[in-house]
Design an enzyme around this catalytic site. Structure first.
Site, PDB file in Angstrom:
ATOM      1  N   TYR A 213      76.255   8.915  33.330  1.00 59.87           N
ATOM      2  CA  TYR A 213      77.177   8.918  32.197  1.00 59.87           C
ATOM      3  C   TYR A 213      77.138   7.529  31.559  1.00 59.87           C
ATOM      4  O   TYR A 213      77.193   6.515  32.268  1.00 59.87           O
ATOM      5  CB  TYR A 213      78.613   9.209  32.672  1.00 59.87           C
ATOM      6  CG  TYR A 213      79.659   8.864  31.637  1.00 59.87           C
ATOM      7  CD1 TYR A 213      80.048   9.791  30.686  1.00 59.87           C
ATOM      8  CD2 TYR A 213      80.226   7.579  31.583  1.00 59.87           C
ATOM      9  CE1 TYR A 213      80.988   9.470  29.713  1.00 59.87           C
ATOM     10  CE2 TYR A 213      81.166   7.252  30.613  1.00 59.87           C
ATOM     11  CZ  TYR A 213      81.534   8.198  29.686  1.00 59.87           C
ATOM     12  OH  TYR A 213      82.449   7.875  28.720  1.00 59.87           O
TER      13      TYR A 213
ATOM     14  N   GLU B 241      79.572   8.838  23.495  1.00 55.80           N
ATOM     15  CA  GLU B 241      79.335   9.157  24.902  1.00 55.80           C
ATOM     16  C   GLU B 241      78.067   9.965  25.054  1.00 55.80           C
ATOM     17  O   GLU B 241      77.790  10.824  24.212  1.00 55.80           O
ATOM     18  CB  GLU B 241      80.470  10.048  25.443  1.00 55.80           C
ATOM     19  CG  GLU B 241      81.672   9.307  25.917  1.00 55.80           C
ATOM     20  CD  GLU B 241      82.693  10.262  26.541  1.00 55.80           C
ATOM     21  OE1 GLU B 241      83.600   9.776  27.182  1.00 55.80           O
ATOM     22  OE2 GLU B 241      82.549  11.490  26.375  1.00 55.80           O
TER      23      GLU B 241
END
Lengths: 381, 289
Positions: free
Chosen positions: A101, A189
C-alpha cells in the site's frame, strides 16, 4: 472531488507510473473487444465512486471469454451501494507475488502532507490503520520545500519493502507526491502496488481525490468532475449550490452556517424528532436562494414539517424574510408547516415584513425546533 | 481586559475596495474599531470606507502604524494575501476568506510557524472584544462586555451561543471564531491558553464540531493546564459518517474518529460540562460565575 480509477490511472500513466494495460467499456460487446485485445486473465472493474467495490461484487477476474461476457454483463448496470454501474475498466490481470500500500494525504493535525507505505497491501487499509498502526510507515513532507527523494526512500525502507524493489517503489512514491502537489489532490492512494515474479512494480489500483477548492486552477481535472449524487434531491442541491445532505427523518431543516445547521439537527433529535436533511444556505444568501432552499425541502416527500433557523451575520434577516414570502406566496395551500426563527443582522426588519399568515414564528432556537418537531408528529399521527 | 485585540489595535483591511471588504470595514468602523488603512494592489492613493488605501500591506503599516490585518480577499489570492501579512510582521492577521485550497494553507502554516504573527482563520467570522474592537464579520449588536471568553470553530454557532449568554446578562471578554477549515492558524489551545492567562476572563465557552481531533487535544489541555472553568458544546451529534457537513473539516471518518461522542467524552473527562443545547451551555456558564 473523486476521480474514477480509469481517470486516475491515465494521469498515473502520463506521469510514468507503470499501470496494467486497460480499456474502458460501456457495453458488454466493447468489454469483450477489450479482453480480446488484452488477453487473459483480465479484471473487469466497475467504475463508480464508492469504496469496497471488490467486496461488493464490482470487481471480477475473467479467465476466458465466456467468463468475461458473464462478468461484464453482471457488472454493467448493477447497483453498487446506490450507484448504477454504467462503465467498466477492463484490465490485464497481473500475476503478482506481493502487494503493497502507498499513499499521500494531508495530515491535518500536523498541517503537512504525509507519505504512507505498508507491506500489508491489498486489504482494507483503514482496518490496518486501526488494528496495527505500526504496519504503516509514515513520513511528513515540508509543504514549502516539497519532497526530497531521500524521504521517499526512507519511508519505503522503514516499511520493510523488499530491497530489490525498494528503489522502484520509492520512485513511484516520489512521482505520486509530485502529482499530489501539481494536481491539488487531497488524497492519492495505490492499493495495491503489485510486485510480479519478475520483480516488476505495477500500480494495480488508483484512488485520487482532488481539493474542490482548488479546481479553479485545475481546469483539466475540473473537466473530469462527475457529480455523483445518491438521489434527485442531492442533484438538485448541487444545481442550486447548497451544502445538502439527505437524512432519514421527517423534519426538514434550513439554516445558515454549518455549525448552526448541525446544531439545529442535533436539537431536532434532542427534542424527539428526526432530521430529514442538512441544508446550509451559506453566508449572505439573497431572497432567491432562500426560495430555492424551501423548494428543496418541499421536494423531499419524507418531510412532514420544516424549521427555518437563521442567525444573521453576513446574512440579512430582511432578505431571508423576502425569500420566504416569495416562495410560500406561490402556494394556494402551503404543503408543510414552516416554523421560522430569525435572529441577528436585520432580524427586526425581517420580522416586520415576514408574512406570518404563511409561517409560524418562534423567537428562540429551542422553541422553534420543539414546535417543528410537534408539527411533524401531528402529521404522522 | 481582553485577548488579542482591544481599543489600541490598529487595523488594515486587505481587500477593502471589494464588496465585502468595504461593507465590513464600514461595519467595523461603526462598531468603534480603529481601522486605519486599506491595502489593495493597484488601488494605492484611493480612499475606501473613509480610510486611505495603499498598494501593499507594508506601505499601509508603515504609513499608518497598523498592527493587525483583516483579509477579505477571494480564495485564489487569499494565501498570497496572508503571506503578505505575515511578511509585514503584524501582531495579528484575521483571514475571513472561505474556500482557500488546503495545500495553500499548508504552505501558509509553515511560514506562520517561522513568524511571531498570530493568524486567525481562514474561513472564520473573526474576533471581537465587545465595546472595544471587532475584526471580521460578527454582528456587533449581540455581544456585551463582560467576563466570559468564547472560542468556536463555527461562525453562526458563535452568534447563537453568545446570544444565549447576552440574553441572561452574561457578557464576554473576547469571542473568537477560529474557523472550520482542516488547517487553521490559531487553535482552540492557543485561545484557551490566552483566556487562562487573562485575569478578566472568569469562565470560557468552547464550541466545537465533528471532524478532526482538535477538541480532544483541547480537552487534554484544559484538564492539565486550566483553572478557569470551561463549558463546551459540540455540533454534529446526528451527522452520519462519511458525509461532509458544510465545513471542510466537519466530516466523521468511517473509522469513528472525530465523532461528537469522542469529543464530548474527552471534554467530560477533563471536567468540562457539555451542553445538549446552547441554552444548557449558558446554564453551565451561569453556574461558574
Amino acid at each position: 472531488m473523486k476521480l474514477h480509477e480509469y481517470q486516475a490511472k491515465s494521469i498515473f500513466a502520463d506521469a510514468g507510473i507503470p499501470v496494467p494495460d486497460s480499456r474502458l467499456a460501456t457495453t458488454v460487446e466493447k468489454a469483450l473487444d477489450a479482453v480480446d485485445e488484452i488477453g487473459y486473465p483480465a479484471a473487469i472493474k466497475a467504475q463508480v465512486h464508492v469504496g469496497g467495490r471488490g467486496k461488493a461484487g464490482g470487481i471480477k477476474i475473467a479467465t476466458d471469454r465466456e467468463e468475461a461476457e458473464q462478468y461484464a454483463d453482471e457488472i454493467l448496470g448493477m447497483d453498487l451501494k446506490g450507484y448504477t454501474v454504467d462503465r467498466v475498466l477492463v484490465e490485464a490481470g497481473v500475476d503478482f507475488v506481493d502487494e503493497l500500500y502507498v499513499g499521500v494525504t494531508m495530515d491535518r493535525g500536523e498541517g503537512e502532507p504525509v507519505l504512507m507505505v505498508s507491506t500489508e497491501g491489498g486489504v482494507d487499509i483503514e482496518e490496518v490503520a486501526e488494528e496495527n498502526p505500526d504496519a504503516i510507515a509514515r513520513e511528513h513532507v515540508d509543504p514549502a520545500f516539497g519532497l526530497h527523494p531521500y524521504q521517499a526512500r526512507k519511508v519505503v525502507y522503514e516499511a520493510g519493502v523488499d530491497a530489490d524493489v525498494a528503489l522502484d517503489v520509492a520512485s513511484i512514491l516520489s512521482t505520486l507526491y509530485d502529482l499530489y502537489e501539481d494536481s491539488d489532490a487531497s488524497e492519492i492512494e495505490v492499493n495495491p502496488v503489485m510486485i510480479t515474479s519478475d520483480r516488476d512494480v505495477i500500480a494495480a489500483d488508483a484512488v485520487m481525490n482532488v481539493d474542490e477548492d482548488a479546481l479553479f486552477r485545475q481546469p483539466d481535472l475540473a473537466e473530469m468532475a462527475e457529480e455523483s449524487y445518491e438521489d434527485d434531491l442531492e442533484r438538485k442541491a448541487g444545481e442550486y449550490g447548497f451544502d445538502y445532505v439527505r437524512l432519514s427523518g421527517n423534519v426538514g431543516i434550513i439554516g445558515n452556517g454549518a455549525g448552526l445547521v448541525m446544531t439545529t439537527l442535533d436539537l431536532v433529535d434532542y427534542y424527539g424528532g428526526k432530521p430529514a436533511n442538512f441544508l446550509d444556505i451559506g453566508g449572505g444568501a439573497k431572497a432567491d436562494r432562500v426560495a430555492n432552499a424551501l423548494d428543496m425541502v418541499f421536494s423531499d416527500e419524507n418531510v412532514d414539517s420544516v424549521v427555518f433557523n437563521i442567525f444573521g451575520g453576513i446574512t440579512r434577516g430582511d432578505e431571508v424574510a423576502k425569500g420566504i414570502n416569495e416562495a410560500l406566496g406561490q402556494f394556494d395551500e402551503i404543503p408543510k408547516k414552516v416554523v421560522v426563527r430569525l435572529a441577528g443582522t436585520n432580524a427586526e426588519e425581517g420580522m416586520e415584513i415576514l408574512n406570518t399568515d404563511l409561517v409560524e414564528v418562534e423567537e428562540t432556537l429551542e422553541d422553534a425546533v420543539q414546535r417543528a418537531v410537534k408539527n411533524a408528529e401531528e402529521v404522522t399521527q | 481586559m481582553s485577548i488579542f485585540v482591544d481599543d489600541d489595535t490598529r487595523v488594515v483591511v486587505q481587500g477593502i475596495t471589494g464588496g465585502e471588504g468595504k461593507f465590513h470595514a464600514e461595519q467595523m468602523i461603526e462598531y468603534g474599531t480603529n481601522v486605519v488603512a486599506g491595502a489593495v494592489p493597484g488601488k494605492g492613493g484611493q480612499e475606501a470606507a473613509g480610510v486611505p488605501v495603499y498598494d501593499t500591506v507594508d506601505e499601509a503599516v508603515e504609513a499608518e502604524d497598523a498592527d493587525a490585518s483583516v483579509i477579505f480577499v477571494p480564495p485564489a489570492f487569499a494565501a498570497d494575501a496572508i503571506f503578505e501579512a505575515l511578511d509585514t510582521d503584524l501582531d495579528l492577521a484575521v483571514a475571513i476568506t472561505e474556500g482557500i485550497p488546503t495545500q495553500d494553507m499548508a504552505k501558509v502554516n509553515k511560514r506562520l510557524s517561522e513568524t511571531d504573527t498570530r493568524l486567525l482563520g481562514p474561513n472564520c467570522p473573526g474576533i471581537i472584544t465587545p465595546g472595544e474592537a471587532k475584526l471580521g464579520i460578527l454582528p456587533g449588536n449581540i455581544f456585551a462586555d463582560g467576563n466570559v471568553g468564547l472560542v468556536s470553530r463555527s461562525g453562526t454557532l458563535t452568534y447563537q451561543v453568545v446570544d444565549n449568554l447576552t440574553e441572561r446578562g452574561i457578557g464576554q471578554t473576547t469571542a473568537i471564531g477560529i474557523g472550520g477549515d482542516p488547517i487553521i492558524g490559531t487553535s482552540f489551545i492557543d485561545a484557551l491558553e490566552a483566556f487562562e492567562a487573562d485575569a478578566e476572563t472568569d469562565a470560557v465557552v468552547m464550541c466545537g464540531e465533528i471532524g478532526g481531533e482538535d477538541e480532544e487535544e483541547a480537552a487534554r489541555f484544559i484538564g492539565e493546564h486550566m483553572d478557569t472553568p470551561v463549558a463546551g458544546f459540540i455540533a454534529g451529534r446526528t451527522a452520519p459518517p462519511g458525509k461532509r457537513m458544510g465545513h471542510a473539516g466537519a466530516i466523521v471518518s468511517g473509522s469513528g474518529t472525530g465523532t461528537a461522542e469522542s469529543k464530548i467524552d474527552a471534554l467530560n473527562d477533563a471536567g468540562v460540562p457539555v451542553g445538549d443545547t446552547p441554552e444548557e451551555v449558558a446554564d453551565h456558564v451561569e453556574s461558574f460565575l
